[in-house]
Motif scaffolding. Structure first.
Motif, PDB file in Angstrom:
ATOM      1  N   ASN A  45       0.814  -1.216   0.000  1.00  0.00           N
ATOM      2  CA  ASN A  45       0.000   0.000   0.000  1.00  0.00           C
ATOM      3  C   ASN A  45       0.843   1.261   0.000  1.00  0.00           C
ATOM      4  O   ASN A  45       0.487   2.249  -0.635  1.00  0.00           O
ATOM      5  CB  ASN A  45      -0.952   0.004   1.203  1.00  0.00           C
ATOM      6  CG  ASN A  45      -2.169  -0.871   0.967  1.00  0.00           C
ATOM      7  OD1 ASN A  45      -2.584  -1.065  -0.170  1.00  0.00           O
ATOM      8  ND2 ASN A  45      -2.724  -1.419   2.023  1.00  0.00           N
ATOM      9  N   THR A  48       2.467   1.614  -3.516  1.00  0.00           N
ATOM     10  CA  THR A  48       1.542   2.058  -4.564  1.00  0.00           C
ATOM     11  C   THR A  48       0.854   3.376  -4.218  1.00  0.00           C
ATOM     12  O   THR A  48      -0.037   3.818  -4.935  1.00  0.00           O
ATOM     13  CB  THR A  48       0.456   0.997  -4.842  1.00  0.00           C
ATOM     14  OG1 THR A  48      -0.137   0.626  -3.604  1.00  0.00           O
ATOM     15  CG2 THR A  48       1.030  -0.219  -5.508  1.00  0.00           C
ATOM     16  N   ILE A  74       1.209   3.857 -10.477  1.00  0.00           N
ATOM     17  CA  ILE A  74       0.749   2.828 -11.398  1.00  0.00           C
ATOM     18  C   ILE A  74       1.218   3.152 -12.822  1.00  0.00           C
ATOM     19  O   ILE A  74       1.698   2.286 -13.553  1.00  0.00           O
ATOM     20  CB  ILE A  74      -0.796   2.725 -11.350  1.00  0.00           C
ATOM     21  CG1 ILE A  74      -1.273   2.354  -9.937  1.00  0.00           C
ATOM     22  CG2 ILE A  74      -1.303   1.716 -12.381  1.00  0.00           C
ATOM     23  CD1 ILE A  74      -0.791   1.047  -9.416  1.00  0.00           C
ATOM     24  N   ARG A  80      -0.898  -4.345  -9.342  1.00  0.00           N
ATOM     25  CA  ARG A  80      -1.011  -5.191  -8.152  1.00  0.00           C
ATOM     26  C   ARG A  80      -2.334  -5.944  -8.121  1.00  0.00           C
ATOM     27  O   ARG A  80      -3.291  -5.595  -8.807  1.00  0.00           O
ATOM     28  CB  ARG A  80      -0.874  -4.364  -6.884  1.00  0.00           C
ATOM     29  CG  ARG A  80      -2.061  -3.477  -6.613  1.00  0.00           C
ATOM     30  CD  ARG A  80      -1.878  -2.708  -5.339  1.00  0.00           C
ATOM     31  NE  ARG A  80      -2.152  -3.539  -4.170  1.00  0.00           N
ATOM     32  CZ  ARG A  80      -2.336  -3.032  -2.951  1.00  0.00           C
ATOM     33  NH1 ARG A  80      -2.246  -1.739  -2.747  1.00  0.00           N
ATOM     34  NH2 ARG A  80      -2.596  -3.828  -1.943  1.00  0.00           N
ATOM     35  N   PHE A  82      -5.039  -7.946  -5.071  1.00  0.00           N
ATOM     36  CA  PHE A  82      -5.443  -7.679  -3.696  1.00  0.00           C
ATOM     37  C   PHE A  82      -5.732  -8.958  -2.938  1.00  0.00           C
ATOM     38  O   PHE A  82      -6.346  -9.885  -3.456  1.00  0.00           O
ATOM     39  CB  PHE A  82      -6.681  -6.787  -3.673  1.00  0.00           C
ATOM     40  CG  PHE A  82      -6.430  -5.431  -4.255  1.00  0.00           C
ATOM     41  CD1 PHE A  82      -6.070  -4.380  -3.447  1.00  0.00           C
ATOM     42  CD2 PHE A  82      -6.509  -5.232  -5.626  1.00  0.00           C
ATOM     43  CE1 PHE A  82      -5.810  -3.142  -3.979  1.00  0.00           C
ATOM     44  CE2 PHE A  82      -6.257  -3.992  -6.160  1.00  0.00           C
ATOM     45  CZ  PHE A  82      -5.900  -2.942  -5.341  1.00  0.00           C
ATOM     46  N   ARG A 159      -5.963  -8.812 -15.145  1.00  0.00           N
ATOM     47  CA  ARG A 159      -6.148  -7.373 -15.148  1.00  0.00           C
ATOM     48  C   ARG A 159      -4.823  -6.657 -14.879  1.00  0.00           C
ATOM     49  O   ARG A 159      -4.495  -5.656 -15.518  1.00  0.00           O
ATOM     50  CB  ARG A 159      -7.180  -6.978 -14.095  1.00  0.00           C
ATOM     51  CG  ARG A 159      -7.627  -5.540 -14.191  1.00  0.00           C
ATOM     52  CD  ARG A 159      -8.664  -5.210 -13.138  1.00  0.00           C
ATOM     53  NE  ARG A 159      -8.120  -5.437 -11.813  1.00  0.00           N
ATOM     54  CZ  ARG A 159      -8.859  -5.616 -10.718  1.00  0.00           C
ATOM     55  NH1 ARG A 159     -10.165  -5.619 -10.809  1.00  0.00           N
ATOM     56  NH2 ARG A 159      -8.300  -5.810  -9.555  1.00  0.00           N
TER      57      ARG A 159
ATOM     58  N   GLU C 178      -8.092   3.967  -9.104  1.00  0.00           N
ATOM     59  CA  GLU C 178      -6.760   4.582  -9.001  1.00  0.00           C
ATOM     60  C   GLU C 178      -5.679   3.555  -9.314  1.00  0.00           C
ATOM     61  O   GLU C 178      -4.658   3.871  -9.927  1.00  0.00           O
ATOM     62  CB  GLU C 178      -6.527   5.104  -7.570  1.00  0.00           C
ATOM     63  CG  GLU C 178      -7.410   6.265  -7.184  1.00  0.00           C
ATOM     64  CD  GLU C 178      -6.733   7.618  -7.384  1.00  0.00           C
ATOM     65  OE1 GLU C 178      -5.494   7.627  -7.569  1.00  0.00           O
ATOM     66  OE2 GLU C 178      -7.423   8.640  -7.361  1.00  0.00           O
ATOM     67  N   MET C 179      -5.946   2.311  -8.908  1.00  0.00           N
ATOM     68  CA  MET C 179      -4.965   1.246  -9.123  1.00  0.00           C
ATOM     69  C   MET C 179      -4.881   0.820 -10.595  1.00  0.00           C
ATOM     70  O   MET C 179      -4.098  -0.039 -10.949  1.00  0.00           O
ATOM     71  CB  MET C 179      -5.326   0.029  -8.256  1.00  0.00           C
ATOM     72  CG  MET C 179      -5.007   0.225  -6.803  1.00  0.00           C
ATOM     73  SD  MET C 179      -3.230   0.430  -6.563  1.00  0.00           S
ATOM     74  CE  MET C 179      -3.206   1.706  -5.348  1.00  0.00           C
ATOM     75  N   GLN C 180      -5.734   1.393 -11.443  1.00  0.00           N
ATOM     76  CA  GLN C 180      -5.585   1.177 -12.883  1.00  0.00           C
ATOM     77  C   GLN C 180      -4.912   2.402 -13.508  1.00  0.00           C
ATOM     78  O   GLN C 180      -4.982   2.609 -14.721  1.00  0.00           O
ATOM     79  CB  GLN C 180      -6.939   0.927 -13.559  1.00  0.00           C
ATOM     80  CG  GLN C 180      -7.818  -0.090 -12.865  1.00  0.00           C
ATOM     81  CD  GLN C 180      -7.106  -1.388 -12.566  1.00  0.00           C
ATOM     82  OE1 GLN C 180      -6.330  -1.887 -13.374  1.00  0.00           O
ATOM     83  NE2 GLN C 180      -7.345  -1.941 -11.385  1.00  0.00           N
ATOM     84  N   GLY C 181      -4.287   3.236 -12.681  1.00  0.00           N
ATOM     85  CA  GLY C 181      -3.549   4.376 -13.212  1.00  0.00           C
ATOM     86  C   GLY C 181      -4.433   5.548 -13.598  1.00  0.00           C
ATOM     87  O   GLY C 181      -4.051   6.362 -14.438  1.00  0.00           O
TER      88      GLY C 181
END
Lengths: 251, 240, 302, 299
Positions: A45, A48, A74, A80, A82, A159, C178-181
């Motif tokens: 965490n 990222t 990213i 990442r 989860f 993904r 957000e984790m996909q940029g």
């Protein structure tokens, strides 16, 4: 590839990460183990950008990324998965993987509304290739919320791969899986995910970890208590004491 | 004392428990092992009446308690130490203990006060912190509070859902010492654990739950001999 | 065409804009009680432009919608940091502020010996551009539906494009987005701005149809209705809010037996629907199922 | 200066009625972590039951008060079953929207039975003004202030000294753990709603009594005033609700005096908006903000 220097993160009085210094070399599969609450997921965490670091610094491939916003980290080539599975449940399996491409630095903002025909077709073909590789091709049009757990984990992996990340962070990719499924996931990581990139894996499954990873780091109370090759680390007295328990030492 | 017979519990279409049968003997420590998502917590929630099973029965002291309200099950003598402790963070330690005695409508205030005193004697650290907010306690202290709170219901059977989760090894030792003490004082215990090494030291009987099914049922000795379980839950060195 | 029917259809068309505006924000997971503010800002803005400054209709409408979009952007930047309930209440507070400002807003000029312009709580009369230009009610209805069609086409393009998918992602899980940029906050501000413009188009059309706007029309009830339309009709497609508007104005309002009890029926309908279909009649799963059936049917025809 | 202080006194007096409304809101929000927007309309409906008793049976103050409370409780329970109990956990927003829908429903039910603009209501007290030096206070406002203070004390006792209060707090802190203690969550929330509605009935009786007349618009007024007061004070804190109510009253009184009546509500909403943007936790909101952060961490 990834380097942390005296990285710390506290929540109130709880020290989740305490001056952790790590270096992950390009191309390796690096294992991260330790008791629950020892700071493994917190490390992901902080790296990222989900939580800011309390102190310390993080570098990615020579560039400092300490306290960047998640989207910025990213976009620099990190992806990442989860521990507690996060997928877009109301979207189809295909859309979930397709969604990962929206934020690719190679995708121009205009293409969010008006795609180039050729480029879009190529990207969609890439999604299909990834679904093929992770064994989800026949479920592409299902709503993702309805997938069984092992498939959801594979979907998360697909993904993440859709971003073609330089650094891939996998948080318990085989969590809740049977040994057989675990082996399949390990093979998937080794053959599809890992080639050509750097991986960090959090797992509690020692078989998988020791077979998969070149090097391991063990955390306890946010501190590194051992680091090195699996054989050496897993017989380290502190690791037996804190994580594996005494019995393993006697067995 | 507790008999779970062919229990099926489902969330919507997904069956988390697919016909679980097991029993917990009087005066024993019974341990349930299993990976994440195997249905261990679901089983705990089914026994405590929070979830209603789709099929099967739960019997306690030869009485059918399937589908009873949670309050009735606590009164019948089953209390749970929940996973992740779940203390009430903005209530004091004393209030947490009082909340544990909530279902004892028949007990006089003095009786409850006596039991609180007994808890403070058993866990002196809780006495020191009795007027502190529970959220300010350390993880280990919270786990003790969680155990004490469950004991305030005067259970005959104590369910413990992963009491060692996220705790330092030394605290885990302490928690298991408490388990031994409670057992010595006559409480039956049903323990859910991932820490098989510690469980091996205290438990009299083992069950293994995988994907909603019991896949192993035996004594500690039998378990230690089973190679699959060895590899999955005990051994790390064989393959390392 | 029957004048009553024309007026009902015109109403449905105008309200559809504000319903679509609330729907766009619902896609990103935000409940706004305040889209009527942008409806109002554009109603006043475009009215001032045509009636007082002598601008042509289209320029006035564009100006009103732009104002609304700007206001929505300015409000979105501080409030979108708030989550859930806090955001909803903040939008409500802002919309009420706008309404109350119009209650005291006076700006009048003399045109042909008459005072024209907003006059506080007495409202803004004589926005007569349409009538002075001899546009019939029927023609104006065609204008409304023409614009509505354009907005709907925009929505369909959006739904197929990656941007629509980004909005839905944020609605499901902003952190995962957000984790996909993707910068979720920036996209939310974009959605809020677009929603402001859409509500603004409706507001401009409204002012010129009724020729008279007064602040109290833009109260919270209008905002809640527009929100409820999406929730009733469904969040799976832009046709959902239109279905909601149709059910309320087209169906409930036209049944004589429940006139005077409409709110009782409508309120109960919303409450029951939220229990049995939390994401409306045409929710994502239903839309997905319909699409699959449609594709299969197309295949069978080949 | 005298003006300013007199305004503050007036504000505190009016603010105590806002505080009364905010307490009920807070009680519901504290337990359910959800907003009940039809709180105002449901106590408005209760007040109309009181009006009915007053007009039809010519009964006096006490009977009207009882009828108001009973009506408010029944309406509150209707809202609880439909908008909160039936909509399960994790749907705070659905509950909020649903309660807004029921608001419209309740308002129309009342206007169907009471089509006039206003109806008489038994006055609370004679319009006596009390002079203290250069300052004026009204008796009815003093009664309201005393009631707000008294109810706060009673509620604090109930929450911190009784078994029901223990259960209520346990449910609001951790419903899951509360169930493990054998606490019946459905029953606790039911009674919390009934209690909040009863408090609302008392508040409605006092507030409407000072005007001696009632309108269906009271519902909207009560929801907005109570909501603003609660949000200013910090959601979920009863002392916060009181403070928020008083602050709202003072700000309204000052803006009316210095800017004019038409700026009163504008000032109130502007204050709310600024608080939400810069201090979403409200006056007493440190705790609530901390809890939010704790919840975030578990994501």
């Amino acid at each position: 590839m990834l380097r942390t220097e005296a990285l710390s993160r506290a929540f109130g009085g709880l020290q989740a990460l305490a001056e952790l210094s790590l270096e992950v070399a390009p191309g390796e599969i690096f294992g991260l183990i330790g008791p629950n609450g020892s700071g493994k997921t917190t490390l992901f965490n902080v790296v990222t950008g989900v939580y800011p670091a309390s102190a310390g610094r993080v570098w990615l491939g020579g560039e400092e990324i300490t306290n960047l916003k998640p989207a910025q980290v990213i976009r620099r080539g990190v992806a990442r998965t989860f521990q507690n599975l996060r997928i877009f449940q109301r979207m189809t399996v295909f859309e979930n993987v397709w969604a990962a491409q929206h934020g690719l630095p190679t995708l121009r903002p205009r293409e969010l509304v008006l795609p180039d025909r050729a480029a879009e077709a190529e990207r969609r073909a890439e999604v299909r290739r990834l679904l093929e590789a992770t064994g989800l091709a026949d479920r592409a049009e299902m709503l993702a919320g309805g997938l069984p757990l092992p498939d959801q984990r594979r979907l998360e992996l697909a993904r993440a791969l859709a971003r073609d990340p330089a650094l891939l962070l996998l948080d318990e990719p085989a969590g809740g899986m049977t040994p057989r499924e675990t082996e399949a996931m390990a093979a998937l990581i080794r053959e599809v995910a890992a080639p050509g990139r750097t991986c960090m894996v959090i797992e509690h499954k020692m078989d998988m970890i020791s077979a998969l990873c070149g090097r391991l780091c063990v955390l306890n109370f946010g501190r590194k208590i051992a680091e090195g090759a699996p054989d050496a680390v897993l017989s380290h007295p502190d690791v037996l004491e804190a994580y594996l328990g005494h019995e393993a030492g006697d067995a | 004392m507790l008999e779970v017979q062919d229990v099926v519990t489902a969330y919507g279409k997904i069956e988390a428990l697919k016909g679980v049968t097991l029993r917990v003997g009087e005066g024993q420590i019974t341990c349930l092992l299993g990976p994440n998502g195997a249905g261990k917590t679901t089983l705990m929630l089914t026994i405590t009446g929070i979830l209603k099973p789709r099929r099967g029965s739960v019997r306690f002291h030869d009485k059918d308690i399937t589908g009873q309200a949670p309050g009735g099950i606590v009164r019948a003598g089953i209390a749970l130490v929940p996973e992740n402790r779940l203390v009430f963070p903005e209530m004091t330690v004393a209030e947490n203990l009082r909340a544990g005695a909530y279902s004892r409508t028949g007990s006089a205030a003095s009786e409850i006060a006596n039991d609180m005193e007994a808890m403070y004697n058993r866990f002196p650290r809780l006495r020191e912190r009795s007027t502190q907010m529970a959220g300010t306690l350390s993880g280990g202290e919270q786990q003790m509070l969680s155990v004490a709170r469950a004991l305030m219901a005067r259970p005959k059977l104590l369910l413990m859902d992963e009491p060692s989760l996220g705790l330092a090894p030394m605290i885990v030792e302490e928690i298991f010492q408490i388990v031994r003490d409670l057992h010595k004082d006559g409480t039956s215990i049903f323990l859910v654990e991932q820490n098989a090494h510690m469980a091996l030291q205290v438990a009299h009987h083992f069950y293994l739950l995988e994907q909603g099914r019991v896949t192993f049922d035996g004594t500690p000795g039998e378990m230690a001999e089973d190679e699959v379980i060895q590899r999955a839950y005990l051994g790390t060195r064989q393959t390392a | 065409m029957d004048p009553y029917l024309v007026s009902v259809l015109s109403n449905i068309g105008m309200i559809s804009f504000i319903a679509l505006s609330a729907y766009l924000l619902l896609l990103t997971g935000e409940i706004s009680f305040g889209q009527q503010a942008y409806f109002a800002i554009s109603a006043y803005g475009s009215g001032i432009a045509t009636a007082m400054w002598g601008w042509p209709f289209w320029a006035g409408l564009l100006w009103g919608a732009t104002l609304a979009g700007l206001a929505a952007t300015l409000v979105a930047i501080p409030t979108l940091r708030l989550r859930g309930l806090y955001f909803s209440i903040a939008t409500l507070a802002f919309a009420e502020m706008v309404r109350l400002v119009f209650e005291i807003f006076t700006y009048q000029v003399e045109i042909d010996g008459e005072l024209v312009g907003p006059d506080g709580s007495d409202g803004f009369r004589d926005i007569r551009y349409i009538y002075d230009s001899n546009v019939t009610a029927f023609e104006y209805m065609l204008v409304i539906y023409g614009l509505l069609a354009l907005v709907l086409i925009g929505f369909f393009v959006l739904e197929r494009a990656r941007l629509g998918s980004v909005f839905r992602m944020i609605g499901e899980d902003p952190m995962l987005t957000e984790m996909q940029g993707l910068n979720a906050t920036a996209y939310k501000v974009l959605a809020a701005a677009m929603a402001g413009v859409i509500a603004g188009i409706g507001g401009g059309l409204y002012a010129h149809l009724t020729t008279y706007v007064e602040p109290k029309i833009f109260n919270v009830m209008l905002g809640v209705h527009s929100l409820a339309y999406g929730l009733i009709g469904g969040l799976g497609t832009a046709l959902g809010p239109l279905l909601g508007v149709g059910i309320d104005i087209g169906f409930l309002e036209s049944i004589r037996a429940i006139s005077g009890y409409r709110m009782i029926v409508f309120g109960g309908l919303v409450a029951v629907l939220l229990i049995i279909r939390p994401r409306g009649i045409l929710d994502e799963a239903t839309v997905h199922w319909l699409r699959r059936r449609w594709r299969r049917w197309i295949h069978a025809q080949d | 200066m005298v003006d300013f202080i007199q305004n503050c006194l007036d504000g505190v007096m009016v603010g105590s009625s806002y505080a009364l409304l905010a307490i009920g809101f807070t009680l519901i929000f504290g337990v359910m972590r959800r907003l009940n927007l039809s709180y105002g309309p449901s106590i408005m409906l209760g007040a109309f039951v009181g009006t009915l008793v007053y007009l039809e049976f010519q009964m006096g103050g006490f009977a009207v008060a009882v009828a108001t409370v009973i009506g408010a409780v029944l309406a509150g329970i209707y809202v609880e079953r439909l908008c909160f109990w039936a909509i399960r956990q994790g749907a705070a927003v659905a509950s909020m929207v649903s309660s807004f829908a029921i608001w419209m429903q309740l308002e129309e039910i009342v206007t169907v039975f009471f089509p006039e603009r206003t109806y008489p209501f038994p006055p609370l007290a004679d319009r006596t003004a009390i002079e203290i030096g250069p300052f004026f206070l009204k008796l009815e406002n003093l009664i309201m202030f005393a009631c707000a203070a008294g109810l706060t004390v009673l509620l604090q006792v109930l929450l911190y000294r009784t078994r029901f209060g223990l259960a209520l707090r346990a449910v609001s802190e951790n419903p899951r753990a509360a169930r493990f203690m054998g606490i019946n969550i459905g029953r606790v929330t039911f009674w919390a709603f009934a209690l909040a509605s009863a408090l609302g009935g008392v508040a409605a009786y006092l507030i409407i009594g000072t005007d001696a007349q009632i309108t269906p618009l009271f519902g909207l007024w009560a929801t907005f005033k109570g909501l603003i007061a609660m949000m200013l004070g910090g959601m979920g804190s009863i002392p916060g609700a009181i403070l928020g109510g008083l602050l709202l009253g003072v700000v309204e009184a000052q803006s009316t005096w210095y800017l004019g009546t038409e700026y009163r509500d504008l000032a109130a909403y502007a204050l709310l908006f600024l608080f939400l943007v810069f201090r979403p936790g409200g006056l007493m909101g440190q705790v609530a903000a901390e809890r939010e952060r704790a919840a975030l961490r578990r994501v």
